[in-house]
Design an enzyme around this catalytic site. Structure first.
Site, PDB file in Angstrom:
ATOM      1  N   ASP A  42       0.316  -1.131  -4.984  1.00 21.59           N
ATOM      2  CA  ASP A  42      -0.588  -2.242  -5.267  1.00 21.59           C
ATOM      3  C   ASP A  42       0.188  -3.463  -5.748  1.00 21.59           C
ATOM      4  O   ASP A  42       1.078  -3.339  -6.593  1.00 21.59           O
ATOM      5  CB  ASP A  42      -1.587  -1.811  -6.350  1.00 21.59           C
ATOM      6  CG  ASP A  42      -2.706  -2.808  -6.528  1.00 21.59           C
ATOM      7  OD1 ASP A  42      -2.968  -3.589  -5.591  1.00 21.59           O
ATOM      8  OD2 ASP A  42      -3.317  -2.822  -7.610  1.00 21.59           O
ATOM      9  N   GLY A  43      -0.151  -4.628  -5.210  1.00 20.29           N
ATOM     10  CA  GLY A  43       0.422  -5.857  -5.732  1.00 20.29           C
ATOM     11  C   GLY A  43       1.291  -6.639  -4.768  1.00 20.29           C
ATOM     12  O   GLY A  43       1.925  -7.618  -5.168  1.00 20.29           O
TER      13      GLY A  43
END
Length: 274
Positions: A42-43
């Site tokens: 994520d990210g």
């Protein structure tokens, strides 16, 4: 002369890094080493926005981070690594973004196929997990070739969850288990026992080919599971570092394993009670 000195320094620092890492891993291996680590990556988009990079650069940086983390896990002795590469829900994103990720995935699988000698030397088997029929045709074909080419390897496993969500996996497993049990009855009355047992479901899960994760890591500080391995992580250590996925590195893997070692006896007790 300057380039020569620079090359010597680079080689020295590289060898020093490897030596320190091996020493660290040797010390940590005195405790229990997790068999299976899963990652929610994520990210990537936030990383690109944070550093004002062009769209898509975050995914490329995330791929480099993945390669480093895989190396650390395998050097540590982790046999199974699972990554959440693309959710079924991600198909609802903008068509151009979906196309970009599919193209990147295809490019990286093709690059992986060019390194098969090294992959086979390390005994890495690659498995793509999910509803592969939802993938764009070039990606699906490339994924099938990668799985076929590494099918005989058994030393380490990389599971790539694509077109996957637990809310798709679980009903599918229930349906297939019911179909199998119905086929076994052959018109005879079912005995007085559960029609479908937990073991029947787990055999039909996409993830039924490997043990449940010991650790689930989600980058960027998020604490949601996002429909990932909901069935398999009831007794897993959950770790959510604040680093965005492209910022993930050795220290995050080491810290996750240390947390696992600290809580090892608790998790083993819970598994026995399950």
């Amino acid at each position: 002369e300057e380039e020569k000195r620079s090359g010597v320094v680079s080689r020295f620092l590289g060898e020093l890094n490897i030596t320190v890492r091996r020493f660290l891993f040797r010390v940590m291996s005195s405790g229990p080493i997790p068999q299976h680590i899963a990652f929610i990556m994520d990210g990537n988009r936030r990383f690109a926005k944070k550093w004002k990079l062009e769209e898509g650069a975050g995914h490329k940086a995330g791929f480099l981070a993945l390669m480093s983390l895989l190396k650390y896990c395998y050097e540590m002795g982790v046999k199974y690594v699972t990554v959440y590469a693309f959710s079924l829900d991600n198909f609802n994103r903008r068509p151009d973004e979906v196309q970009y990720v599919m193209d990147l995935m295809h490019e990286k699988i093709e690059g992986f196929m060019k390194e098969l000698d090294m992959v086979n030397r390390y005994g890495i088997r690659v498995l793509f997990i999910g509803d592969l029929n939802r993938l764009y045709a070039p990606v699906r074909v490339a994924a099938e070739k990668a799985m076929e080419a590494t099918a005989k390897n058994t030393k380490t496993y990389l599971l790539v969850c694509v077109a996957y969500t637990s809310s798709h996996e679980i009903p599918r497993a229930v349906y297939e288990a019911c179909q199998e049990r119905s086929g076994r009855k052959d018109g005879k009355e079912e005995e007085e026992e559960e029609l479908i047992k937990v073991v029947d479901l787990e055999k039909k899960m996409y993830m039924g080919v490997v043990p449940d994760p010991d650790i689930l890591v989600r980058s960027s500080g998020e604490t949601r599971l996002s429909n990932f391995l909901l069935w398999q992580t009831s007794n897993s250590l959950l770790y959510s570092p604040k680093a965005l996925w492209p910022e993930m590195g050795l220290r995050h893997v080491v810290w996750a394993i240390l947390k696992y070692q600290k809580n090892y006896h608790y998790f083993e007790k819970k598994k026995k009670q399950a």
